[in-house]
Design a protein around this motif. Structure first.
Motif, PDB file in Angstrom:
ATOM      1  N   VAL A 108      -2.096  35.281  37.094  1.00  0.00           N
ATOM      2  CA  VAL A 108      -0.697  35.720  37.046  1.00  0.00           C
ATOM      3  C   VAL A 108      -0.365  36.408  38.364  1.00  0.00           C
ATOM      4  CG1 VAL A 108       0.994  37.161  35.855  1.00  0.00           C
ATOM      5  CG2 VAL A 108      -0.845  36.070  34.541  1.00  0.00           C
ATOM      6  N   ALA A 109       0.436  35.747  39.181  1.00  0.00           N
ATOM      7  CA  ALA A 109       0.905  36.297  40.464  1.00  0.00           C
ATOM      8  C   ALA A 109       1.856  35.254  41.024  1.00  0.00           C
ATOM      9  CB  ALA A 109      -0.242  36.542  41.442  1.00  0.00           C
ATOM     10  N   LEU A 110       2.714  35.668  41.925  1.00  0.00           N
ATOM     11  CA  LEU A 110       3.731  34.732  42.411  1.00  0.00           C
ATOM     12  C   LEU A 110       3.263  33.828  43.554  1.00  0.00           C
ATOM     13  CD1 LEU A 110       5.786  36.095  40.586  1.00  0.00           C
ATOM     14  CD2 LEU A 110       7.360  36.176  42.503  1.00  0.00           C
TER      15      LEU A 110
ATOM     16  N   ASP B 231       1.819  41.050  55.767  1.00  0.00           N
ATOM     17  CA  ASP B 231       0.523  40.989  55.098  1.00  0.00           C
ATOM     18  C   ASP B 231       0.685  41.579  53.698  1.00  0.00           C
ATOM     19  OD1 ASP B 231       0.455  43.834  55.298  1.00  0.00           O
ATOM     20  OD2 ASP B 231      -0.257  43.633  57.355  1.00  0.00           O
ATOM     21  N   LYS B 232      -0.429  41.789  52.997  1.00  0.00           N
ATOM     22  CA  LYS B 232      -0.339  42.247  51.605  1.00  0.00           C
ATOM     23  C   LYS B 232      -0.734  43.715  51.451  1.00  0.00           C
ATOM     24  CE  LYS B 232      -0.873  37.599  49.583  1.00  0.00           C
ATOM     25  NZ  LYS B 232      -1.453  36.818  48.457  1.00  0.00           N
ATOM     26  N   LYS B 233      -0.686  44.445  52.579  1.00  0.00           N
ATOM     27  CA  LYS B 233      -1.214  45.816  52.548  1.00  0.00           C
ATOM     28  C   LYS B 233      -0.366  46.820  51.778  1.00  0.00           C
ATOM     29  CE  LYS B 233      -3.788  45.265  56.821  1.00  0.00           C
ATOM     30  NZ  LYS B 233      -3.810  45.540  58.255  1.00  0.00           N
TER      31      LYS B 233
ATOM     32  N   VAL C 288      -8.755  46.300  40.958  1.00  0.00           N
ATOM     33  CA  VAL C 288      -9.168  46.833  42.257  1.00  0.00           C
ATOM     34  C   VAL C 288      -9.284  45.666  43.223  1.00  0.00           C
ATOM     35  CG1 VAL C 288     -10.910  48.187  43.476  1.00  0.00           C
ATOM     36  CG2 VAL C 288     -10.438  48.640  41.050  1.00  0.00           C
ATOM     37  N   LYS C 289      -8.152  45.330  43.810  1.00  0.00           N
ATOM     38  CA  LYS C 289      -8.126  44.185  44.711  1.00  0.00           C
ATOM     39  C   LYS C 289      -7.764  44.672  46.105  1.00  0.00           C
ATOM     40  CE  LYS C 289      -5.930  39.718  45.379  1.00  0.00           C
ATOM     41  NZ  LYS C 289      -5.071  38.690  44.769  1.00  0.00           N
ATOM     42  N   TYR C 290      -8.654  44.424  47.017  1.00  0.00           N
ATOM     43  CA  TYR C 290      -8.477  44.933  48.377  1.00  0.00           C
ATOM     44  C   TYR C 290      -7.707  43.950  49.257  1.00  0.00           C
ATOM     45  CZ  TYR C 290     -11.592  48.751  47.249  1.00  0.00           C
ATOM     46  OH  TYR C 290     -12.135  49.877  46.685  1.00  0.00           O
TER      47      TYR C 290
ATOM     48  N   THR D  29     -17.266  33.204  40.566  1.00  0.00           N
ATOM     49  CA  THR D  29     -17.966  32.695  41.749  1.00  0.00           C
ATOM     50  C   THR D  29     -17.827  31.184  41.900  1.00  0.00           C
ATOM     51  OG1 THR D  29     -20.124  32.398  42.823  1.00  0.00           O
ATOM     52  CG2 THR D  29     -20.162  32.646  40.422  1.00  0.00           C
ATOM     53  N   TYR D  30     -17.574  30.765  43.138  1.00  0.00           N
ATOM     54  CA  TYR D  30     -17.513  29.334  43.445  1.00  0.00           C
ATOM     55  C   TYR D  30     -18.900  28.697  43.369  1.00  0.00           C
ATOM     56  CZ  TYR D  30     -12.917  30.775  44.937  1.00  0.00           C
ATOM     57  OH  TYR D  30     -11.650  31.320  44.950  1.00  0.00           O
ATOM     58  N   PHE D  31     -19.926  29.528  43.244  1.00  0.00           N
ATOM     59  CA  PHE D  31     -21.289  29.027  43.083  1.00  0.00           C
ATOM     60  C   PHE D  31     -21.623  28.748  41.618  1.00  0.00           C
ATOM     61  CE2 PHE D  31     -22.212  31.474  47.122  1.00  0.00           C
ATOM     62  CZ  PHE D  31     -22.629  30.401  47.880  1.00  0.00           C
TER      63      PHE D  31
ATOM     64  N   ALA E 196     -16.538  41.024  38.778  1.00  0.00           N
ATOM     65  CA  ALA E 196     -16.470  41.062  40.238  1.00  0.00           C
ATOM     66  C   ALA E 196     -16.148  39.647  40.713  1.00  0.00           C
ATOM     67  CB  ALA E 196     -17.799  41.524  40.824  1.00  0.00           C
ATOM     68  N   TYR E 197     -15.313  39.543  41.719  1.00  0.00           N
ATOM     69  CA  TYR E 197     -14.936  38.226  42.245  1.00  0.00           C
ATOM     70  C   TYR E 197     -15.601  38.040  43.608  1.00  0.00           C
ATOM     71  CZ  TYR E 197     -11.649  34.209  42.747  1.00  0.00           C
ATOM     72  OH  TYR E 197     -11.080  32.956  42.868  1.00  0.00           O
ATOM     73  N   GLN E 198     -16.575  37.132  43.623  1.00  0.00           N
ATOM     74  CA  GLN E 198     -17.173  36.738  44.902  1.00  0.00           C
ATOM     75  C   GLN E 198     -16.201  35.726  45.514  1.00  0.00           C
ATOM     76  OE1 GLN E 198     -20.557  34.059  44.733  1.00  0.00           O
ATOM     77  NE2 GLN E 198     -21.600  35.243  46.299  1.00  0.00           N
ATOM     78  N   VAL E 199     -15.404  36.161  46.473  1.00  0.00           N
ATOM     79  CA  VAL E 199     -14.238  35.377  46.886  1.00  0.00           C
ATOM     80  C   VAL E 199     -14.584  34.273  47.880  1.00  0.00           C
ATOM     81  CG1 VAL E 199     -12.679  37.299  46.406  1.00  0.00           C
ATOM     82  CG2 VAL E 199     -13.557  36.971  48.744  1.00  0.00           C
ATOM     83  N   SER E 200     -13.552  33.506  48.210  1.00  0.00           N
ATOM     84  CA  SER E 200     -13.722  32.299  49.015  1.00  0.00           C
ATOM     85  C   SER E 200     -14.460  32.541  50.335  1.00  0.00           C
ATOM     86  CB  SER E 200     -12.351  31.675  49.280  1.00  0.00           C
ATOM     87  OG  SER E 200     -11.486  32.609  49.900  1.00  0.00           O
TER      88      SER E 200
HETATM   89  C1  PBG Z   1      -3.592  35.868  44.892  1.00  0.00           C
HETATM   90  C2  PBG Z   1      -5.040  35.579  44.822  1.00  0.00           C
HETATM   91  C3  PBG Z   1      -5.855  35.507  45.947  1.00  0.00           C
HETATM   92  C4  PBG Z   1      -7.133  35.209  45.500  1.00  0.00           C
HETATM   93  C5  PBG Z   1      -7.084  35.091  44.112  1.00  0.00           C
HETATM   94  N1  PBG Z   1      -5.771  35.346  43.697  1.00  0.00           N
HETATM   95  C6  PBG Z   1      -5.551  35.595  47.381  1.00  0.00           C
HETATM   96  C7  PBG Z   1      -4.668  36.633  47.921  1.00  0.00           C
HETATM   97  O1  PBG Z   1      -4.531  37.735  47.375  1.00  0.00           O
HETATM   98  O2  PBG Z   1      -4.047  36.340  48.935  1.00  0.00           O
HETATM   99  C8  PBG Z   1      -8.281  35.038  46.441  1.00  0.00           C
HETATM  100  C9  PBG Z   1      -9.529  34.500  45.887  1.00  0.00           C
HETATM  101  C10 PBG Z   1     -10.480  34.037  46.919  1.00  0.00           C
HETATM  102  O3  PBG Z   1     -10.357  34.289  48.134  1.00  0.00           O
HETATM  103  O4  PBG Z   1     -11.434  33.369  46.503  1.00  0.00           O
HETATM  104  N2  PBG Z   1      -2.905  36.126  43.748  1.00  0.00           N
END
Ligand code: PBG
Length: 327
Positions: free
Chosen positions: A121-123, A219-221, A197-199, A315-317, A273-277
């Motif tokens: 859920v996000a735009l 940016d998204k800061k 908690v999303k940085y 995780t993408y793994f 925890a999200y091990q991101v891209s």
């Molecule tokens: C945005 C969203 C992002 C990711 C998941 N949801 C990217 C962002 O905040 O720009 C990133 C996940 C990833 O890098 O694997 N709603």
């Protein structure tokens, strides 16, 4: 000979002993696999910056979900990659009951009902501004107006069959707004997995390539957190739990293991925890160059994320690790 009373190496002497005293075990049940969906049929478009990951049409997405479920992976997190023609300033397409995202949720639920679907859920995938919230004429991301859209989006996803809605937008008050909207529509059993908690991280680069969702300006800061802060993380998770979050997430993972640990100790809901891209891409790139042993480092990092306190790891793994762990 030295007279040592304590010899920690005795407990590491054989594989059997090491297995017996191992403190942290990862299993396929710990993983949620993020997947990218596109319109069309029988099409797989590899993502250059994420070797091994692709954008999939719904038919192939469903096949992938079956494979993951058979490997013991209990959940998937779906993200739609839309054409620019479908994007506008308010992310209207996100509410379309016959839109790509809602159709993909329904298709997975129909074919693999046991698999838990976490719907984002996000735009940003739907926004012509590439931001997670609505942007006003001065370039500000407006909080309260966005909440209404997020709440409607969550209801649309619940109606399509999502098990957990997963707000990743970082607007203030969205968990409460979404919980109220879901309950009002009778979706009391649909959970909320909050990206609490999303940085504001550099590690999201490959994901934004995959969705073509990078912010079109700025940016998204002003909504994602400052990487320097961890006390603030506790404030975010406490608020989200008070508003009704069933699970809370820390994202990214590897650079924030201390935050995962602090959050684990601060709240008693499951911690994800999200091990991101970008974290995935780093391992893949180094492995492709033969600079590291990719599989070994993959398992080491996943174990570290769990050891830090995560109950669930996006995780993408997921598929690769599940295969290895099942072997
Ligand atoms: C945005 C969203 C992002 C990711 C998941 N949801 C990217 C962002 O905040 O720009 C990133 C996940 C990833 O890098 O694997 N709603």
């Amino acid at each position: 000979m030295a007279h040592l009373i304590e010899r920690p190496r005795r407990n590491r002497r054989t594989d059997a002993i090491r297995r017996m005293v191992r403190e942290t075990l990862i299993t396929p049940a710990d993983f949620v696999a993020p997947l990218f969906v596109i319109d069309g049929t029988n099409t797989n478009i590899p993502i250059k910056s994420m070797p091994g990951c692709s954008r999939l049409t719904i038919d192939l997405l469903v096949a992938e979900c079956k494979e993951l479920a058979a490997l013991g992976v209990p959940g998937v997190a779906i993200f739609p990659a839309l054409d620019d023609s479908k994007k506008d300033r308010r992310g209207t397409e996100s509410l379309n009951p016959n839109g790509l995202f809602q159709r993909s949720i329904a298709a997975i639920k129909e074919s693999v009902p046991e698999l838990m679907i976490f719907s984002d859920v996000a735009l940003d995938p739907y926004s012509s501004d590439g931001h997670d919230g609505i942007v006003d004429d001065h370039g500000n991301i407006v909080n309260d107006e966005t909440l209404e859209v997020l709440a409607q989006m969550a209801v649309a996803q619940a109606r399509a069959g999502a098990d957990f809605v997963a707000p990743s937008d970082m607007m203030d008050g969205r968990i409460g707004a979404i919980r109220t909207a879901l309950d009002a529509e009778g979706f009391t059993n649909v959970g909320i997995m909050s990206y609490a908690v999303k940085y504001a991280s550099g590690f999201y680069g490959p994901f934004r390539d995959a969705l073509d969702s990078a912010p079109r300006f700025g940016d998204k800061k002003t909504y994602q957190m400052d990487p320097a802060n961890s006390r603030e993380a506790l404030r975010e998770v406490r608020l989200d739990v008070a508003e009704g979050a069933d699970m809370v997430m820390v994202k990214p993972a590897l650079a924030y293991l201390d935050v995962i640990r602090r959050v684990r100790e601060a709240v008693d809901v499951p911690v994800t925890a999200y091990q991101v891209s970008g974290e995935y891409a780093m391992v893949k790139a180094a492995a492709q160059n033969d600079w590291i042993d990719g599989q070994r480092c993959m398992l080491e990092i996943l174990t570290a994320i769990k050891r830090a306190g995560a109950d669930v790891i996006f995780t993408y793994f997921a598929k690769e690790a599940a295969r290895l762990l099942n072997a």
